[in-house]
Design a protein around this motif. Structure first.
Motif, mmCIF file in Angstrom:
data_model
loop_
_atom_site.group_PDB
_atom_site.id
_atom_site.type_symbol
_atom_site.label_atom_id
_atom_site.label_comp_id
_atom_site.label_asym_id
_atom_site.label_seq_id
_atom_site.Cartn_x
_atom_site.Cartn_y
_atom_site.Cartn_z
ATOM 1 N N LEU A 86 54.041 134.282 81.458
ATOM 2 C CA LEU A 86 52.750 133.578 81.410
ATOM 3 C C LEU A 86 52.932 132.099 81.083
ATOM 4 O O LEU A 86 52.275 131.234 81.692
ATOM 5 C CB LEU A 86 51.820 134.232 80.382
ATOM 6 C CG LEU A 86 51.289 135.615 80.724
ATOM 7 C CD1 LEU A 86 50.465 136.163 79.565
ATOM 8 C CD2 LEU A 86 50.471 135.602 82.001
ATOM 9 N N LYS A 87 53.810 131.779 80.140
ATOM 10 C CA LYS A 87 54.058 130.375 79.779
ATOM 11 C C LYS A 87 54.632 129.609 80.965
ATOM 12 O O LYS A 87 54.264 128.456 81.208
ATOM 13 C CB LYS A 87 55.006 130.292 78.586
ATOM 14 C CG LYS A 87 54.359 130.664 77.276
ATOM 15 C CD LYS A 87 55.367 130.605 76.139
ATOM 16 C CE LYS A 87 54.761 131.155 74.863
ATOM 17 N NZ LYS A 87 55.755 131.201 73.777
ATOM 18 N N GLU A 88 55.554 130.245 81.681
ATOM 19 C CA GLU A 88 56.142 129.602 82.857
ATOM 20 C C GLU A 88 55.069 129.320 83.914
ATOM 21 O O GLU A 88 55.028 128.237 84.505
ATOM 22 C CB GLU A 88 57.240 130.492 83.447
ATOM 23 C CG GLU A 88 57.954 129.869 84.621
ATOM 24 C CD GLU A 88 59.060 130.768 85.150
ATOM 25 O OE1 GLU A 88 59.223 130.812 86.387
ATOM 26 O OE2 GLU A 88 59.746 131.418 84.349
ATOM 27 N N LYS A 89 54.179 130.282 84.143
ATOM 28 C CA LYS A 89 53.093 130.088 85.111
ATOM 29 C C LYS A 89 52.183 128.958 84.654
ATOM 30 O O LYS A 89 51.766 128.115 85.443
ATOM 31 C CB LYS A 89 52.311 131.392 85.302
ATOM 32 C CG LYS A 89 51.108 131.268 86.228
ATOM 33 C CD LYS A 89 51.409 130.600 87.547
ATOM 34 C CE LYS A 89 52.028 131.483 88.551
ATOM 35 N NZ LYS A 89 52.202 130.809 89.861
ATOM 36 N N LYS A 90 51.889 128.930 83.358
ATOM 37 C CA LYS A 90 51.040 127.859 82.830
ATOM 38 C C LYS A 90 51.682 126.498 83.075
ATOM 39 O O LYS A 90 50.999 125.555 83.505
ATOM 40 C CB LYS A 90 50.794 128.059 81.329
ATOM 41 C CG LYS A 90 49.922 126.990 80.734
ATOM 42 C CD LYS A 90 49.700 127.202 79.247
ATOM 43 C CE LYS A 90 48.885 126.060 78.664
ATOM 44 N NZ LYS A 90 48.700 126.226 77.219
ATOM 45 N N SER A 91 52.982 126.386 82.836
ATOM 46 C CA SER A 91 53.687 125.121 83.086
ATOM 47 C C SER A 91 53.584 124.708 84.550
ATOM 48 O O SER A 91 53.370 123.533 84.863
ATOM 49 C CB SER A 91 55.156 125.242 82.682
ATOM 50 O OG SER A 91 55.275 125.409 81.306
ATOM 51 N N GLN A 92 53.743 125.685 85.441
ATOM 52 C CA GLN A 92 53.614 125.394 86.876
ATOM 53 C C GLN A 92 52.206 124.903 87.205
ATOM 54 O O GLN A 92 52.035 123.947 87.970
ATOM 55 C CB GLN A 92 53.926 126.638 87.698
ATOM 56 C CG GLN A 92 55.358 127.084 87.665
ATOM 57 C CD GLN A 92 55.553 128.446 88.325
ATOM 58 O OE1 GLN A 92 54.617 129.041 88.853
ATOM 59 N NE2 GLN A 92 56.773 128.948 88.279
ATOM 60 N N THR A 97 48.313 120.666 88.505
ATOM 61 C CA THR A 97 47.080 119.958 88.141
ATOM 62 C C THR A 97 47.327 118.461 88.022
ATOM 63 O O THR A 97 46.547 117.648 88.541
ATOM 64 C CB THR A 97 46.505 120.509 86.816
ATOM 65 O OG1 THR A 97 46.224 121.895 86.980
ATOM 66 C CG2 THR A 97 45.246 119.777 86.404
ATOM 67 N N LEU A 98 48.406 118.084 87.360
ATOM 68 C CA LEU A 98 48.735 116.662 87.219
ATOM 69 C C LEU A 98 48.975 116.015 88.572
ATOM 70 O O LEU A 98 48.518 114.894 88.828
ATOM 71 C CB LEU A 98 49.948 116.485 86.316
ATOM 72 C CG LEU A 98 49.735 116.838 84.842
ATOM 73 C CD1 LEU A 98 51.059 116.793 84.078
ATOM 74 C CD2 LEU A 98 48.704 115.919 84.208
ATOM 75 N N LYS A 99 49.671 116.723 89.441
ATOM 76 C CA LYS A 99 49.930 116.195 90.785
ATOM 77 C C LYS A 99 48.619 116.010 91.539
ATOM 78 O O LYS A 99 48.406 114.974 92.171
ATOM 79 C CB LYS A 99 50.854 117.139 91.548
ATOM 80 C CG LYS A 99 51.198 116.658 92.934
ATOM 81 C CD LYS A 99 52.139 117.617 93.633
ATOM 82 C CE LYS A 99 52.437 117.128 95.036
ATOM 83 N NZ LYS A 99 53.325 118.039 95.754
ATOM 84 N N GLU A 101 45.629 115.592 90.271
ATOM 85 C CA GLU A 101 44.865 114.500 89.651
ATOM 86 C C GLU A 101 45.378 113.147 90.128
ATOM 87 O O GLU A 101 44.592 112.233 90.390
ATOM 88 C CB GLU A 101 44.932 114.607 88.131
ATOM 89 C CG GLU A 101 44.086 115.737 87.577
ATOM 90 C CD GLU A 101 44.265 115.948 86.079
ATOM 91 O OE1 GLU A 101 45.185 115.357 85.471
ATOM 92 O OE2 GLU A 101 43.470 116.728 85.518
ATOM 93 N N THR A 102 46.695 113.024 90.281
ATOM 94 C CA THR A 102 47.281 111.782 90.790
ATOM 95 C C THR A 102 46.842 111.534 92.227
ATOM 96 O O THR A 102 46.479 110.406 92.594
ATOM 97 C CB THR A 102 48.819 111.850 90.702
ATOM 98 O OG1 THR A 102 49.206 112.014 89.340
ATOM 99 C CG2 THR A 102 49.454 110.586 91.256
ATOM 100 N N ILE A 103 46.858 112.559 93.044
ATOM 101 C CA ILE A 103 46.429 112.441 94.439
ATOM 102 C C ILE A 103 44.962 112.026 94.504
ATOM 103 O O ILE A 103 44.594 111.117 95.270
ATOM 104 C CB ILE A 103 46.673 113.760 95.205
ATOM 105 C CG1 ILE A 103 48.190 114.013 95.340
ATOM 106 C CG2 ILE A 103 46.000 113.732 96.571
ATOM 107 C CD1 ILE A 103 48.535 115.400 95.842
ATOM 108 N N ILE A 104 44.131 112.655 93.703
ATOM 109 C CA ILE A 104 42.698 112.315 93.696
ATOM 110 C C ILE A 104 42.506 110.877 93.253
ATOM 111 O O ILE A 104 41.705 110.134 93.842
ATOM 112 C CB ILE A 104 41.916 113.294 92.786
ATOM 113 C CG1 ILE A 104 41.878 114.682 93.431
ATOM 114 C CG2 ILE A 104 40.501 112.778 92.504
ATOM 115 C CD1 ILE A 104 41.380 115.773 92.516
ATOM 116 N N SER A 105 43.246 110.467 92.250
ATOM 117 C CA SER A 105 43.163 109.075 91.779
ATOM 118 C C SER A 105 43.577 108.109 92.891
ATOM 119 O O SER A 105 42.949 107.054 93.083
ATOM 120 C CB SER A 105 44.057 108.894 90.552
ATOM 121 O OG SER A 105 44.046 107.581 90.117
ATOM 122 N N ASP A 106 44.637 108.434 93.615
ATOM 123 C CA ASP A 106 45.085 107.589 94.725
ATOM 124 C C ASP A 106 44.028 107.485 95.816
ATOM 125 O O ASP A 106 43.817 106.422 96.406
ATOM 126 C CB ASP A 106 46.396 108.114 95.314
ATOM 127 C CG ASP A 106 47.581 107.892 94.392
ATOM 128 O OD1 ASP A 106 47.465 107.125 93.425
ATOM 129 O OD2 ASP A 106 48.646 108.521 94.640
#
Length: 109
Positions: A86-92, A97-99, A101-106
């Motif tokens: 579960l922790k590994e999935k959360k990290s993924q 999500t960060l990626k 968010e960066t795309i949306i910001s761009d």
């Protein structure tokens, strides 16, 4: 319970259920050309749906179900292994999500 009943209960196509059987996610009894789903199979399908909703791949789900079947969540180490999955999935998911968010910001410029 037979495949049509399971299909209706979980809003899954019969083909999807057959595919899950083919890849070993669920292992119902088979007799006279019919699949018969036990309470354990129903529980496994509930797990599959829950894990799919959390964006687990079928391969990841197979790992979880295998661990569940072997251990039945009795040993602390087995529970720890599940929590690590579960922790590994959360990290993924956080990385994705960060990626995004960066795309949306761009796009917003």
């Amino acid at each position: 319970m037979r495949i049509g009943e399971v299909s209706r209960k979980f809003n899954l196509s019969k083909d999807t259920i057959r595919y899950y059987i083919k890849i070993g996610l669920i292992v119902p009894d088979y007799e006279n050309n019919y699949f018969f789903f036990s309470n354990r199979d129903i529980d496994d399908i509930e797990w599959i749906k829950k894990l799919r909703d959390m964006d687990f791949s079928l391969s990841e789900i197979h790992k979880v179900l295998s661990l569940k079947r072997i251990s039945n969540w009795v040993e602390v180490e087995d529970i720890r292994d599940y929590l690590n999955i579960l922790k590994e999935k959360k990290s993924q998911l956080v990385a994705t999500t960060l990626k995004l968010e960066t795309i949306i910001s761009d796009i917003d410029g």
